[in-house]
Design a protein around this motif. Structure first.
Motif, PDB file in Angstrom:
ATOM      1  N   UNK A  23      -3.664 -19.267  -0.469  1.00  0.00           N
ATOM      2  CA  UNK A  23      -4.115 -20.098  -2.046  1.00  0.00           C
ATOM      3  C   UNK A  23      -3.557 -19.123  -3.154  1.00  0.00           C
ATOM      4  N   UNK A  24      -2.643 -18.816  -3.176  1.00  0.00           N
ATOM      5  CA  UNK A  24      -1.740 -17.846  -3.821  1.00  0.00           C
ATOM      6  C   UNK A  24      -1.344 -18.835  -4.663  1.00  0.00           C
ATOM      7  N   UNK A  25      -1.300 -18.422  -6.451  1.00  0.00           N
ATOM      8  CA  UNK A  25      -1.661 -16.991  -6.696  1.00  0.00           C
ATOM      9  C   UNK A  25      -3.925 -16.784  -7.492  1.00  0.00           C
ATOM     10  N   UNK A  26      -4.303 -18.198  -6.680  1.00  0.00           N
ATOM     11  CA  UNK A  26      -5.333 -18.046  -6.735  1.00  0.00           C
ATOM     12  C   UNK A  26      -5.806 -16.766  -6.153  1.00  0.00           C
ATOM     13  N   UNK A  27      -6.819 -16.109  -7.304  1.00  0.00           N
ATOM     14  CA  UNK A  27      -7.621 -14.641  -6.912  1.00  0.00           C
ATOM     15  C   UNK A  27      -8.830 -14.642  -6.315  1.00  0.00           C
ATOM     16  N   UNK A  55     -10.086 -16.019  -9.829  1.00  0.00           N
ATOM     17  CA  UNK A  55      -8.921 -16.514 -11.382  1.00  0.00           C
ATOM     18  C   UNK A  55      -8.352 -17.016 -10.765  1.00  0.00           C
ATOM     19  N   UNK A  56      -6.736 -18.005 -11.788  1.00  0.00           N
ATOM     20  CA  UNK A  56      -6.117 -18.506 -10.937  1.00  0.00           C
ATOM     21  C   UNK A  56      -4.811 -18.064 -12.766  1.00  0.00           C
ATOM     22  N   UNK A  57      -4.161 -17.132 -12.607  1.00  0.00           N
ATOM     23  CA  UNK A  57      -2.805 -16.975 -13.401  1.00  0.00           C
ATOM     24  C   UNK A  57      -1.915 -17.756 -13.495  1.00  0.00           C
ATOM     25  N   UNK A  58      -2.171 -18.184 -15.074  1.00  0.00           N
ATOM     26  CA  UNK A  58      -1.010 -19.390 -15.170  1.00  0.00           C
ATOM     27  C   UNK A  58      -0.010 -18.961 -15.929  1.00  0.00           C
ATOM     28  N   UNK A  59       1.465 -18.566 -16.181  1.00  0.00           N
ATOM     29  CA  UNK A  59       2.180 -18.188 -16.519  1.00  0.00           C
ATOM     30  C   UNK A  59       2.517 -19.790 -17.801  1.00  0.00           C
ATOM     31  N   UNK A  68      -5.393 -17.666 -18.389  1.00  0.00           N
ATOM     32  CA  UNK A  68      -6.113 -17.226 -16.959  1.00  0.00           C
ATOM     33  C   UNK A  68      -7.441 -17.763 -16.576  1.00  0.00           C
ATOM     34  N   UNK A  69      -7.505 -18.920 -16.240  1.00  0.00           N
ATOM     35  CA  UNK A  69      -9.079 -19.307 -16.220  1.00  0.00           C
ATOM     36  C   UNK A  69      -9.829 -19.065 -14.693  1.00  0.00           C
ATOM     37  N   UNK A  70     -11.099 -18.515 -15.349  1.00  0.00           N
ATOM     38  CA  UNK A  70     -12.467 -17.914 -14.370  1.00  0.00           C
ATOM     39  C   UNK A  70     -13.561 -18.937 -13.939  1.00  0.00           C
ATOM     40  N   UNK A  71     -13.840 -18.678 -12.571  1.00  0.00           N
ATOM     41  CA  UNK A  71     -14.828 -19.374 -12.476  1.00  0.00           C
ATOM     42  C   UNK A  71     -15.825 -18.469 -11.391  1.00  0.00           C
ATOM     43  N   UNK A 111     -14.808 -18.969 -17.793  1.00  0.00           N
ATOM     44  CA  UNK A 111     -13.918 -18.613 -18.899  1.00  0.00           C
ATOM     45  C   UNK A 111     -12.676 -19.111 -18.655  1.00  0.00           C
ATOM     46  N   UNK A 112     -12.216 -18.761 -19.914  1.00  0.00           N
ATOM     47  CA  UNK A 112     -10.614 -18.206 -19.549  1.00  0.00           C
ATOM     48  C   UNK A 112      -9.985 -17.420 -20.274  1.00  0.00           C
TER      49      UNK A 112
END
Length: 211
Positions: A23-27, A55-59, A68-71, A111-112
């Motif tokens: 599921x990259x780039x999901x961290x 978290x999912x970093x989005x350039x 980067x939104x996170x849950x 959050x983000x």
């Protein structure tokens, strides 16, 4: 609230951050701690804290900015419930009173984070013994939304810190975590320098940074 003789034995597992398989780039990130608090005065007992986050970093903007939104969630186990306070006559301060009771505090967070990085290199050609200096600017902003369930009547084992400091501190006050809606921001400046190389050698590197 006063506390005397606080002696935490605290194995901690911190800083796990790795890609989720397939599921990259999901961290996936995880912080956890296992602490047995011992005091001469006031509540003492066990606290186990587990704090996972996705978290999912989005350039965006060609990679200039990363959003980067996170849950995440947080489970904190205590074996004490606070039932009141009492005055300690030898010292004149109040301490909490507690009883043995297994309790689990549950929290959710979302959050983000937005961050960027800009750099410029200045060639000095040996001035003051330096080959080049790099100036980095790193602005960051974070919105964090936290809600908890069963958040009252827990022992306050650790010192109080600011509410916003609870969000990103390396060592947050776990006992006082609760309802939070907050925005944090920071602007970090860094200077990295490379010294000129000596005869038959290689130049050294050093850096400084600050908010």
């Amino acid at each position: 609230h006063g506390a005397v003789g606080l002696l935490p034995a605290a194995p901690r597992l911190r800083g796990i951050r790795q890609p989720v398989p397939f599921l990259s780039p999901l961290l996936f990130e995880l912080e956890s701690s296992f602490v047995n608090f011992v005091r001469e005065v006031g509540p003492e007992g066990l606290r186990i804290d587990v704090h996972p986050r996705l978290s999912l970093p989005i350039p965006i903007a060609g990679g200039v900015v990363t959003v980067t939104p996170f849950l995440g969630g947080r489970l904190t186990y205590y074996d004490q419930r606070v039932i009141g306070e009492r005055l300690v006559h030898n010292g004149g301060f109040t301490v909490e009173e507690s009883i043995d009771e297994d309790r689990l505090r549950r929290m959710v967070e979302a959050g983000v984070q937005a961050e960027s990085r800009a750099a410029r290199v200045y060639n000095l050609d040996g001035f003051a013994g330096l080959s080049a200096v790099q100036h980095l600017i790193e602005p960051t902003a974070v919105f964090n939304f936290v809600r908890g369930f069963e958040t009252k009547a827990y022992p306050q084992y650790e010192p109080t810190v600011s509410r916003i400091g609870l969000l990103r501190s390396l060592d947050p006050n776990i006992d006082r975590l609760g309802k939070v809606t907050a925005v944090e921001y920071a602007l970090v400046n860094r200077l990295n320098a490379k010294t000129t190389a000596g005869a038959g050698g290689e130049g050294g590197r050093w850096g400084v940074g600050g908010l």
